[in-house]
Write a protein that holds these residues in place. Structure first.
Motif, PDB file in Angstrom:
ATOM      1  N   ILE A  59      31.332 -61.486 -18.221  1.00  0.00           N
ATOM      2  CA  ILE A  59      29.890 -61.238 -18.102  1.00  0.00           C
ATOM      3  C   ILE A  59      29.628 -59.818 -17.613  1.00  0.00           C
ATOM      4  O   ILE A  59      28.795 -59.088 -18.165  1.00  0.00           O
ATOM      5  CB  ILE A  59      29.247 -62.263 -17.155  1.00  0.00           C
ATOM      6  N   LEU A  60      30.367 -59.413 -16.570  1.00  0.00           N
ATOM      7  CA  LEU A  60      30.163 -58.075 -16.020  1.00  0.00           C
ATOM      8  C   LEU A  60      30.601 -56.995 -17.007  1.00  0.00           C
ATOM      9  O   LEU A  60      29.935 -55.961 -17.151  1.00  0.00           O
ATOM     10  CB  LEU A  60      30.928 -57.931 -14.706  1.00  0.00           C
ATOM     11  N   GLY A  61      31.713 -57.244 -17.699  1.00  0.00           N
ATOM     12  CA  GLY A  61      32.212 -56.244 -18.635  1.00  0.00           C
ATOM     13  C   GLY A  61      31.261 -56.001 -19.788  1.00  0.00           C
ATOM     14  O   GLY A  61      30.880 -54.860 -20.077  1.00  0.00           O
ATOM     15  N   SER A  62      30.861 -57.073 -20.458  1.00  0.00           N
ATOM     16  CA  SER A  62      29.924 -56.910 -21.576  1.00  0.00           C
ATOM     17  C   SER A  62      28.555 -56.491 -21.075  1.00  0.00           C
ATOM     18  O   SER A  62      27.823 -55.763 -21.747  1.00  0.00           O
ATOM     19  CB  SER A  62      29.828 -58.208 -22.377  1.00  0.00           C
ATOM     20  N   GLY A  63      28.213 -56.945 -19.860  1.00  0.00           N
ATOM     21  CA  GLY A  63      26.903 -56.609 -19.301  1.00  0.00           C
ATOM     22  C   GLY A  63      26.740 -55.122 -19.043  1.00  0.00           C
ATOM     23  O   GLY A  63      25.709 -54.533 -19.360  1.00  0.00           O
ATOM     24  N   VAL A  64      27.765 -54.467 -18.451  1.00  0.00           N
ATOM     25  CA  VAL A  64      27.623 -53.044 -18.158  1.00  0.00           C
ATOM     26  C   VAL A  64      27.530 -52.226 -19.442  1.00  0.00           C
ATOM     27  O   VAL A  64      26.791 -51.234 -19.504  1.00  0.00           O
ATOM     28  CB  VAL A  64      28.785 -52.529 -17.280  1.00  0.00           C
ATOM     29  N   ALA A  65      28.251 -52.653 -20.478  1.00  0.00           N
ATOM     30  CA  ALA A  65      28.165 -51.931 -21.748  1.00  0.00           C
ATOM     31  C   ALA A  65      26.778 -52.059 -22.354  1.00  0.00           C
ATOM     32  O   ALA A  65      26.236 -51.105 -22.933  1.00  0.00           O
ATOM     33  CB  ALA A  65      29.222 -52.459 -22.724  1.00  0.00           C
ATOM     34  N   THR A  66      26.176 -53.230 -22.233  1.00  0.00           N
ATOM     35  CA  THR A  66      24.838 -53.445 -22.765  1.00  0.00           C
ATOM     36  C   THR A  66      23.786 -52.725 -21.938  1.00  0.00           C
ATOM     37  O   THR A  66      22.888 -52.074 -22.467  1.00  0.00           O
ATOM     38  CB  THR A  66      24.527 -54.952 -22.804  1.00  0.00           C
ATOM     39  N   ILE A  67      23.898 -52.856 -20.614  1.00  0.00           N
ATOM     40  CA  ILE A  67      22.936 -52.218 -19.724  1.00  0.00           C
ATOM     41  C   ILE A  67      22.915 -50.709 -19.934  1.00  0.00           C
ATOM     42  O   ILE A  67      21.849 -50.083 -19.974  1.00  0.00           O
ATOM     43  CB  ILE A  67      23.266 -52.549 -18.255  1.00  0.00           C
ATOM     44  N   ASP A  68      24.088 -50.111 -20.097  1.00  0.00           N
ATOM     45  CA  ASP A  68      24.146 -48.656 -20.216  1.00  0.00           C
ATOM     46  C   ASP A  68      23.495 -48.156 -21.494  1.00  0.00           C
ATOM     47  O   ASP A  68      23.175 -46.973 -21.590  1.00  0.00           O
ATOM     48  CB  ASP A  68      25.593 -48.173 -20.148  1.00  0.00           C
ATOM     49  N   GLY A  69      23.317 -49.044 -22.468  1.00  0.00           N
ATOM     50  CA  GLY A  69      22.617 -48.638 -23.678  1.00  0.00           C
ATOM     51  C   GLY A  69      21.126 -48.530 -23.499  1.00  0.00           C
ATOM     52  O   GLY A  69      20.436 -47.896 -24.303  1.00  0.00           O
ATOM     53  N   SER A  70      20.579 -49.140 -22.434  1.00  0.00           N
ATOM     54  CA  SER A  70      19.129 -49.139 -22.247  1.00  0.00           C
ATOM     55  C   SER A  70      18.681 -48.598 -20.902  1.00  0.00           C
ATOM     56  O   SER A  70      17.632 -47.968 -20.799  1.00  0.00           O
ATOM     57  CB  SER A  70      18.584 -50.565 -22.431  1.00  0.00           C
TER      58      SER A  70
END
Length: 400
Positions: free
Chosen positions: A13-24
């Motif tokens: 969750i944290l791994g995919s989450g940081v990649a997604t968050i950093d896009g926005s």
């Protein structure tokens, strides 16, 4: 759920989450970045687009590397590289250095995003997997809210190569499947509209309406809350009644919500001008993402589920890149200079971006209404609640 399983789920969750968050999330800081490092509107666009370009173009390779060298190893490398490059971004002395660091950060994100789901599949039994992936997608759905010609040539070369080799990474026959092709088309329009909205809204609120960075970032909280409350519910309804209605009505409702932002002028009230549009938009988004993701997966064979997931994810990332790039050019032509300023031209430019965003969402709804049929095999939309808002959707039917 055992302790190792809980830790694995948390890491995914944290791994995919940081990649997604950093896009926005960087969008909130773009005005401050421009003040400190310069670059104007074009610099702001490339701070966002360099990340999305690298992430979208390399994500298929990242998935393949996980298959070859092991998902855990590739995930760990991606997380470590992402953290290191985040520090490099924070210390970048110039706008050019920041853009270069953001591109490398996107490459690291391309390693960890597809691997995050694979380590969940490996850690949980088929009986436990559905609930684990449901948690992963739900939290990932929340995370998203908190050089184009050298691209066309590369994409054409990739298709040419994949069609001729014996064991292609991407089976082009997938696009002959009606639902797969239409759902990816809808993904393209939906996520292009999403990127345009969040990119220009947070910049406009700060540089024209006078919001602080914190206040402009907090305006998206209603979207987070509505998606968290309703995405899984609409997924369950789509499982019962079929995805076509939701994939048609959802984007159209979302487009209606976006059009409410046309009321925003140089002075914006959160309750009067922003909240109604955000609530209607998030309702439409919640209706769409889970059925859309499940439809993509259901129209691919089980053996092709992984690459189908990666294709849909790549389409979503590239859609954001193209949307911000192209609309940035259109909007920049109407501005008095290379950045937003509080004047009538800026309001007009923002309204143009809003209208284009609404048109893209509506086009996705029309595509869903005309082209989508009920899938041939059952993939539970309820467990795909986060869709591309998290990274990779549900990989295979047996995890439902």
């Amino acid at each position: 759920m055992t302790r190792p399983q809980r830790l694995t789920l948390l890491a995914a969750i944290l791994g995919s989450g940081v990649a997604t968050i950093d896009g926005s999330i960087v969008n909130v800081a773009l005005p401050a970045i421009e003040r400190d490092l310069g670059g104007g509107l074009s610099g702001q666009q490339w701070v966002s687009n360099a990340y999305l370009l690298a992430l979208g173009s390399l994500i298929l390779i990242g998935g393949s590397l996980g298959d070859i060298y092991g998902e855990r190893r590739v995930f760990a490398i991606g997380v470590g590289g992402f953290g290191l490059l985040s520090l490099v971004c924070a210390l970048a002395p110039t706008i050019d250095a920041l853009i270069a660091a953001r591109a490398l950060q996107g490459a690291a994100g391309a390693l960890l995003t597809p691997s995050s789901l694979a380590i969940i599949v490996a850690a949980f039994s088929p009986k436990e997997r559905g609930a684990a992936i449901g948690s992963w997608t739900a939290w990932g759905g929340i995370a998203v809210v908190i050089g184009p010609l050298a691209g066309v040539v590369a994409f054409a070369a990739f298709l040419w190569y994949e069609r001729r080799i014996e064991e292609p990474m991407l089976k082009l026959e997938l696009f002959t499947q009606r639902n797969f092709a239409v759902a990816n088309l809808e993904t393209l329009t939906l996520y292009a509209g999403l990127a345009i909205l969040f990119f220009f809204l947070v910049i406009y609120l700060q540089q024209v309406a006078g919001f602080s960075a914190l206040r402009s970032g907090l305006t998206t909280i209603p979207v987070t809350l509505v998606m968290f409350a309703l995405s899984r519910r609409f997924g369950a309804l789509a499982d019962r009644y079929g995805p076509r209605l939701f994939m048609a009505a959802g984007p159209l409702i979302g487009a209606g919500g976006v059009l409410l932002f046309l009321r925003i002028g140089m002075h914006a009230s959160f309750v009067r001008d922003l909240l109604p549009g955000l609530l209607v938009f998030s309702l439409g988004l919640s209706m769409t993402v889970a059925p859309l993701t499940a439809t993509v997966m259901a129209d691919a064979n089980e053996s092709d589920a992984g690459i189908a997931s990666a294709v849909n994810n790549a389409v979503a990332r590239v859609a954001g890149l193209v949307g911000v790039s192209v609309i940035g050019v259109v909007v920049a032509s109407t501005l008095a200079g290379d950045n937003f300023a509080a004047n009538a031209a800026s309001v007009r430019a923002f309204h143009e971006a809003v209208a284009i965003c609404a048109g893209l969402l509506a086009a996705g709804g029309v595509a869903g209404a005309v082209g989508i049929a009920n899938p041939r095999r059952a993939v539970k939309a309820e467990t795909c609640a986060g869709g591309q808002l998290v990274g990779c959707p549900l990989p295979a039917a047996e995890s439902a």
